[in-house]
Write a protein that holds these residues in place. Structure first.
Motif, PDB file in Angstrom:
ATOM      1  N   HIS A 235      13.738  -6.650 -21.329  1.00  0.00           N
ATOM      2  CA  HIS A 235      14.536  -7.354 -20.320  1.00  0.00           C
ATOM      3  C   HIS A 235      15.870  -6.618 -20.173  1.00  0.00           C
ATOM      4  CE1 HIS A 235      11.412 -10.293 -20.472  1.00  0.00           C
ATOM      5  NE2 HIS A 235      11.649 -10.557 -21.745  1.00  0.00           N
ATOM      6  N   LEU A 236      16.002  -5.904 -19.073  1.00  0.00           N
ATOM      7  CA  LEU A 236      17.072  -4.919 -18.879  1.00  0.00           C
ATOM      8  C   LEU A 236      18.246  -5.486 -18.105  1.00  0.00           C
ATOM      9  CD1 LEU A 236      17.728  -1.815 -19.214  1.00  0.00           C
ATOM     10  CD2 LEU A 236      16.754  -1.526 -16.917  1.00  0.00           C
ATOM     11  N   GLY A 237      19.440  -5.186 -18.599  1.00  0.00           N
ATOM     12  CA  GLY A 237      20.665  -5.434 -17.860  1.00  0.00           C
ATOM     13  C   GLY A 237      21.306  -4.118 -17.495  1.00  0.00           C
ATOM     14  N   VAL A 238      22.068  -4.093 -16.411  1.00  0.00           N
ATOM     15  CA  VAL A 238      22.651  -2.847 -15.910  1.00  0.00           C
ATOM     16  C   VAL A 238      24.152  -3.013 -15.709  1.00  0.00           C
ATOM     17  CG1 VAL A 238      22.730  -1.254 -13.947  1.00  0.00           C
ATOM     18  CG2 VAL A 238      20.524  -2.057 -14.802  1.00  0.00           C
ATOM     19  N   ILE A 239      24.899  -2.033 -16.221  1.00  0.00           N
ATOM     20  CA  ILE A 239      26.334  -1.918 -15.932  1.00  0.00           C
ATOM     21  C   ILE A 239      26.511  -0.649 -15.101  1.00  0.00           C
ATOM     22  CG2 ILE A 239      28.634  -1.544 -16.893  1.00  0.00           C
ATOM     23  CD1 ILE A 239      27.756  -3.033 -19.373  1.00  0.00           C
TER      24      ILE A 239
ATOM     25  N   LEU B 172      14.051  -6.076 -14.543  1.00  0.00           N
ATOM     26  CA  LEU B 172      15.502  -6.118 -14.370  1.00  0.00           C
ATOM     27  C   LEU B 172      15.943  -7.567 -14.459  1.00  0.00           C
ATOM     28  CD1 LEU B 172      18.160  -4.669 -13.861  1.00  0.00           C
ATOM     29  CD2 LEU B 172      17.764  -4.963 -11.397  1.00  0.00           C
ATOM     30  N   THR B 173      16.757  -7.855 -15.467  1.00  0.00           N
ATOM     31  CA  THR B 173      17.166  -9.223 -15.762  1.00  0.00           C
ATOM     32  C   THR B 173      18.553  -9.551 -15.211  1.00  0.00           C
ATOM     33  OG1 THR B 173      15.835  -9.254 -17.777  1.00  0.00           O
ATOM     34  CG2 THR B 173      17.647 -10.836 -17.652  1.00  0.00           C
ATOM     35  N   ALA B 174      19.497  -8.585 -15.335  1.00  0.00           N
ATOM     36  CA  ALA B 174      20.881  -8.898 -14.976  1.00  0.00           C
ATOM     37  C   ALA B 174      21.627  -7.656 -14.516  1.00  0.00           C
ATOM     38  CB  ALA B 174      21.600  -9.526 -16.167  1.00  0.00           C
ATOM     39  N   VAL B 175      22.637  -7.881 -13.689  1.00  0.00           N
ATOM     40  CA  VAL B 175      23.496  -6.809 -13.187  1.00  0.00           C
ATOM     41  C   VAL B 175      24.946  -7.230 -13.354  1.00  0.00           C
ATOM     42  CG1 VAL B 175      24.163  -5.414 -11.195  1.00  0.00           C
ATOM     43  CG2 VAL B 175      21.768  -6.091 -11.493  1.00  0.00           C
ATOM     44  N   TYR B 176      25.751  -6.314 -13.896  1.00  0.00           N
ATOM     45  CA  TYR B 176      27.193  -6.564 -14.017  1.00  0.00           C
ATOM     46  C   TYR B 176      27.945  -5.663 -13.050  1.00  0.00           C
ATOM     47  CZ  TYR B 176      31.988  -5.850 -15.508  1.00  0.00           C
ATOM     48  OH  TYR B 176      33.348  -5.709 -15.512  1.00  0.00           O
ATOM     49  N   SER B 177      28.932  -6.234 -12.381  1.00  0.00           N
ATOM     50  CA  SER B 177      29.900  -5.476 -11.595  1.00  0.00           C
ATOM     51  C   SER B 177      31.172  -6.298 -11.527  1.00  0.00           C
ATOM     52  CB  SER B 177      29.377  -5.196 -10.177  1.00  0.00           C
ATOM     53  OG  SER B 177      30.370  -4.517  -9.411  1.00  0.00           O
ATOM     54  N   ARG B 178      32.291  -5.623 -11.381  1.00  0.00           N
ATOM     55  CA  ARG B 178      33.553  -6.363 -11.253  1.00  0.00           C
ATOM     56  C   ARG B 178      33.594  -7.148  -9.949  1.00  0.00           C
ATOM     57  NH1 ARG B 178      37.828  -1.700 -11.975  1.00  0.00           N
ATOM     58  NH2 ARG B 178      36.221  -0.698 -10.707  1.00  0.00           N
ATOM     59  N   LYS B 179      32.781  -6.728  -8.969  1.00  0.00           N
ATOM     60  CA  LYS B 179      32.709  -7.419  -7.689  1.00  0.00           C
ATOM     61  C   LYS B 179      31.321  -8.036  -7.531  1.00  0.00           C
ATOM     62  CE  LYS B 179      35.959  -4.276  -5.386  1.00  0.00           C
ATOM     63  NZ  LYS B 179      36.135  -3.325  -4.250  1.00  0.00           N
TER      64      LYS B 179
END
Length: 332
Positions: free
Chosen positions: A3-7, A28-35
């Motif tokens: 279960h992959l998260g991406v920065i 693809l489980t989660a995505v991080y971005s400041r926006k």
């Protein structure tokens, strides 16, 4: 299933996610971005995905077990550290870290937390790269090598306009050596081992990092010359010189064509290579095999080999840039 998260929401993150999904071993489980808008735009192509705009929330997603980090170079260390402390495996885009101190701390921390750390140096995982390594004769038959990877970056236009984009910034651990040069050094050390001496002659840009440069890695019986650059283009092949001929490669970051010109037989041998359409598939598959088979001895040995190689590449890169007087904020 991993279960992959991406920065990081740039093109390379899309390429890695596509490669990971192609292996059928990740989702693809989660995505991080400041926006939030950037995260949603990225994840909208992949179905049901969670989004986060702060790292504490992101790393708190319990069913996410592995994080791919493709943020600016200098941010890798703190983000990887936070991920590991949250018991996540980390895949860190090359170059993983700014210096050996950061590399050593992450490796030690990953071992303590019983998770995996991978540097995403994709070329060493490609079937074509491994085949060239298998064909390599004894080192005492090598008399030299010349590897080249230079590709103009449009971000250099910003430098010429007086700006400091991340990839050309010492604050973000940028420069040619820390980008394209990493592929060259990975290949050199993977095939020939650690050099006895390392020297780098750099052309610096206005920001203080290297726009292009020539490195010489010295071994007992031969030298390897590396040319890396982001302010010009090179169309040279890469070559390894032997007592009886020359091995010509169409690249080091991705090898799709290889020819051996035999001086004695006066013939050219075409080496058959297999190349994936997405060049990140093979590294994603290798990482998955380790994560999904944590007690497998063979994959465990390969993992340790990758860790040692990553450590040695980081040491040589640091030695080279410091020999050219290139200092990062992360060094202070």
């Amino acid at each position: 299933m991993i279960h992959l998260g991406v920065i990081g929401t740039n093109w390379i993150s899309h390429q890695f996610v596509a490669a990971a999904l192609e292996t059928k071993k990740y989702d693809l489980t989660a995505v991080y971005s400041r926006k939030l808008e950037s995260a949603q735009e990225f994840g909208s192509k992949y179905g049901d995905v969670e989004y986060a705009i702060d790292l504490e929330t992101f790393f708190g997603i319990e069913h996410m077990d592995t994080v791919y980090i493709a943020s600016p170079n200098s941010l890798h260390f703190e983000q990887a550290k936070q991920a590991i402390l949250a018991k996540k495996n980390v895949i860190v885009e090359k170059p993983a870290f700014s210096n050996p101190a950061e590399m050593d701390e992450i490796i030690q921390l990953a071992n303590q937390q019983k998770v995996f750390f991978f540097e995403a140096a994709r070329n060493i995982h490609e079937t074509s790269f491994k085949k060239i390594g298998d064909l390599m004769p004894l080192k005492n038959r090598i008399i030299g090598a010349n590897f080249s990877y230079m590709k103009y970056s449009s971000r250099y236009d910003q430098v010429l306009d007086g700006q400091e984009p991340n990839i050309f910034s010492p604050h973000f651990s940028g420069g040619a050596l820390m980008d394209l040069g990493v592929y060259l050094i990975y290949a050199t050390i993977a095939w020939f081992g650690m050099p006895k001496e390392s020297h780098y002659f750099a052309k610096k840009v206005a920001t203080g990092v290297d726009g292009l440069g020539t490195a010489i890695l010295r071994y007992d019986e031969f030298d390897v010359t590396l040319q890396a650059g982001k302010i010009g283009d090179s169309f040279l092949d890469s070559e390894i010189y032997f007592e009886n001929g020359t091995l010509v490669l169409d690249g080091i970051n991705a090898i799709s064509k290889a020819e051996f010109h035999d001086r004695n037989r006066k013939e050219t041998d075409i080496i058959s290579l297999t190349v994936e359409e997405n060049p990140m598939v093979e590294e994603a598959l290798d990482f998955a095999e380790v994560i999904l088979n944590p007690t497998d001895k063979d994959w465990g040995l390969k993992y340790e080999e990758w860790i040692e190689l990553a450590r040695n590449v980081n040491k040589v890169v640091t030695t080279l840039r410091k020999s050219a007087g290139i200092v990062f904020t992360a060094d202070k």
